[in-house]
Write a protein that holds these residues in place. Structure first.
Motif, PDB file in Angstrom:
ATOM      1  N   GLU A 338       0.848  -1.189   0.000  1.00  0.00           N
ATOM      2  CA  GLU A 338       0.000   0.000   0.000  1.00  0.00           C
ATOM      3  C   GLU A 338       0.890   1.247   0.000  1.00  0.00           C
ATOM      4  O   GLU A 338       1.710   1.429   0.907  1.00  0.00           O
ATOM      5  CB  GLU A 338      -0.907  -0.009   1.233  1.00  0.00           C
ATOM      6  N   ASN A 354      -7.485  -3.972   8.957  1.00  0.00           N
ATOM      7  CA  ASN A 354      -8.214  -4.422   7.775  1.00  0.00           C
ATOM      8  C   ASN A 354      -9.692  -4.195   8.017  1.00  0.00           C
ATOM      9  O   ASN A 354     -10.259  -4.706   8.980  1.00  0.00           O
ATOM     10  CB  ASN A 354      -7.936  -5.902   7.493  1.00  0.00           C
ATOM     11  N   THR A 355     -10.317  -3.419   7.149  1.00  0.00           N
ATOM     12  CA  THR A 355     -11.707  -3.033   7.378  1.00  0.00           C
ATOM     13  C   THR A 355     -12.668  -4.217   7.308  1.00  0.00           C
ATOM     14  O   THR A 355     -13.775  -4.165   7.838  1.00  0.00           O
ATOM     15  CB  THR A 355     -12.124  -1.946   6.364  1.00  0.00           C
ATOM     16  N   ASN A 356     -12.230  -5.326   6.665  1.00  0.00           N
ATOM     17  CA  ASN A 356     -13.053  -6.529   6.609  1.00  0.00           C
ATOM     18  C   ASN A 356     -12.761  -7.493   7.759  1.00  0.00           C
ATOM     19  O   ASN A 356     -13.188  -8.642   7.746  1.00  0.00           O
ATOM     20  CB  ASN A 356     -12.844  -7.235   5.267  1.00  0.00           C
ATOM     21  N   VAL A 384      -1.623  -1.595   6.221  1.00  0.00           N
ATOM     22  CA  VAL A 384      -2.861  -1.926   5.516  1.00  0.00           C
ATOM     23  C   VAL A 384      -2.462  -2.607   4.212  1.00  0.00           C
ATOM     24  O   VAL A 384      -1.583  -2.116   3.495  1.00  0.00           O
ATOM     25  CB  VAL A 384      -3.704  -0.669   5.215  1.00  0.00           C
ATOM     26  N   ARG A 386      -2.751  -3.735   0.295  1.00  0.00           N
ATOM     27  CA  ARG A 386      -3.319  -3.115  -0.897  1.00  0.00           C
ATOM     28  C   ARG A 386      -4.762  -3.585  -1.101  1.00  0.00           C
ATOM     29  O   ARG A 386      -5.088  -4.758  -0.883  1.00  0.00           O
ATOM     30  CB  ARG A 386      -2.506  -3.485  -2.133  1.00  0.00           C
ATOM     31  N   SER A 387      -5.616  -2.702  -1.561  1.00  0.00           N
ATOM     32  CA  SER A 387      -7.029  -3.034  -1.729  1.00  0.00           C
ATOM     33  C   SER A 387      -7.270  -4.071  -2.812  1.00  0.00           C
ATOM     34  O   SER A 387      -8.342  -4.698  -2.856  1.00  0.00           O
ATOM     35  CB  SER A 387      -7.829  -1.767  -2.048  1.00  0.00           C
ATOM     36  N   ASP A 388      -6.299  -4.258  -3.707  1.00  0.00           N
ATOM     37  CA  ASP A 388      -6.464  -5.244  -4.775  1.00  0.00           C
ATOM     38  C   ASP A 388      -5.733  -6.552  -4.492  1.00  0.00           C
ATOM     39  O   ASP A 388      -5.568  -7.389  -5.378  1.00  0.00           O
ATOM     40  CB  ASP A 388      -6.010  -4.670  -6.121  1.00  0.00           C
ATOM     41  N   CYS A 391      -5.964 -10.227   1.999  1.00  0.00           N
ATOM     42  CA  CYS A 391      -5.316  -9.968   3.290  1.00  0.00           C
ATOM     43  C   CYS A 391      -5.232 -11.256   4.091  1.00  0.00           C
ATOM     44  O   CYS A 391      -6.210 -12.005   4.184  1.00  0.00           O
ATOM     45  CB  CYS A 391      -6.116  -8.926   4.077  1.00  0.00           C
TER      46      CYS A 391
END
Length: 445
Positions: A338, A354-356, A384, A386-388, A391
């Protein structure tokens, strides 16, 4: 506080090197931890015994898992008349003792092309290529029939270079450098002799001092025989096997030893829990997804005079820090990280978000960990993924779900995670332990 002499780079790094050397398997890691704790006055308790009601320093084990705590700070009968303001909470640091490796199958002996081979099964998400062309030893535990007919358990550790998984020469596969593909069944079996050898069971019987027929079963695994070491131009790194997650296990143990000598300002019970089987999902009798930790917490409250209601009141004041190693930003693959959350080696402990909820961290848990780093005088980094990218996860979410306690996930910077030989920062180990000691023994501003 970091820099006060209680935590130094050299003592933490060299202590980690010694700990790794005596901990080739989860069972050995538990015994290495118990030795450190017993030297500081901790008393080992068996789960089948009645536990003492007197406050003290205690440790209990179950295979490759361990729980250690001190109730000295809260005193006898701490839960009997406690108000909402004075009911003791737990401060818990969690980690795990297992690491990816190659484990010996129940019927491992066979011959192939004139070589004596051992059948192995990969454990966890290991980097397969890192196990090629390494000198491997063997360790673990053996269940044996004792002289009186009972079943006993013995540990064994052989650091001799017994095994090797040899890589195919490039002359026989010119495409190897374009992308190595390894089949876990066909390509990862180690060889250990040419001529006829004793069976693995016979060799194991000799290691633990019993007759071959008295070997009933084993939990046996391979390990790298190359010793851990300080590395780098200025010795600023520590390289070795099983950093994930024995570096956290060692830091947690060091922190608990400090916390009992420098207790918190408030009524808390500092506790560490080292789980086995994290690398394969924690679904076992001693993993983080088991009743092991909740059962021990209930017994601690009970021995101090508390009811089940007192246990739940205590859990409402409990904070758990789940420790697992964090990905340092790789200099050759910086684009895999990230952009706004690069993690520096020797840059301090890492808060993992991690938001999830692959990590259990929320704002409340994050605040507790940030306060501990501030109390210890160490910097804190934030990771954090990377969003792609997917995790990874830890014991944090399942521990939070089973206990209902506020939980935060954290780690220390690492390169080559899940390789046979990983890399951490030497200075990070001291900062890691200092932050965890502050977390276990919180103090006012």
């Amino acid at each position: 506080m970091f820099g006060s002499g209680r935590f130094t780079t050299d003592s933490a790094a060299e202590g980690l090197v010694a700990y790794l050397s005596t901990s080739p398997s989860p069972f050995h890691a538990v015994e290495s931890t118990v030795r450190l704790l017993e030297e500081a006055g901790f008393v080992r308790l068996d789960e089948v015994d009645v536990w003492p009601t007197a406050p003290g320093r205690y440790v209990t084990t179950r295979g490759g898992s361990l729980v250690a705590w001190s109730s000295e700070q809260v005193g006898e009968g701490a839960f009997t008349k406690a108000s909402a303001e004075t009911v003791p909470g737990f401060r818990i640091v969690g980690a795990h003792t297992d690491s990816p490796n190659l484990r010996i199958k129940p019927r491992p002996d066979h011959e192939r092309a004139g070589w004596q081979m051992l059948g192995v099964e990969p454990y966890g998400g290991l980097l397969l290529n890192s196990w090629l062309d390494r000198d491997l030893g063997l360790s673990g535990r053996v269940s044996v029939r004792e002289a009186d007919g009972s079943v006993g358990t013995r540990l064994f550790q052989c650091d001799e270079p017994l095994l090797r998984v040899s890589q195919l020469a490039i002359h026989l596969d010119r495409s190897t450098n374009d992308g190595l593909t390894l089949n876990k069944q066909a390509h990862m079996e180690p060889h250990w002799a040419l001529s006829q050898v004793p069976t693995f069971g016979e060799w194991l019987a000799d290691q633990v001092g019993v007759e071959p027929l008295d070997v009933l079963a084993w939990d046996a695994m391979t390990h790298d025989t190359q010793a851990p070491a300080r590395t780098g131009l200025h010795h600023e790194f520590v390289a070795g096997a099983r950093m994930d997650n024995l570096a956290t296990s060692f830091a947690a143990t060091t922190a608990l030893l400090d916390a009992v000598e420098n207790p918190a300002d408030e009524p808390v019970i500092p506790l560490i829990v080292l789980f086995d089987h994290e690398e394969i999902g924690s679904m076992s009798e001693r993993g983080a997804f088991s009743a092991y930790l909740p059962t021990v917490l209930e017994r601690i409250v009970s021995t101090l005079g508390g009811s089940r209601d007192a246990l739940h009141r205590s859990l409402a004041r409990t904070v758990i820090a789940s420790g697992d190693m964090a990905h340092a930003t790789h200099p050759n693959y910086a684009d895999r990280h990230e952009p706004a959350h690069h993690i520096a080696m020797n840059g301090g402990p890492v808060l993992k978000v991690n938001t999830n909820l692959r990590y259990a961290t929320d704002a409340v848990g994050a605040a507790h960990f940030a306060a501990a780093c501030r109390q210890a005088g160490v910097p804190m980094q934030e990771f954090v993924v990377r969003s792609d990218l997917p995790c990874g996860s830890t014991v944090g979410p399942m521990t939070a779900a089973l206990s209902g306690a506020t939980t935060v996930d954290f780690g220390a910077p690492t390169l080559s995670m899940h390789s046979i030989r990983e890399l951490v920062g030497a200075a990070d180990q001291a900062m890691y332990a200092a932050a965890l000691a502050a977390f276990l023994a919180p103090r006012g501003a």
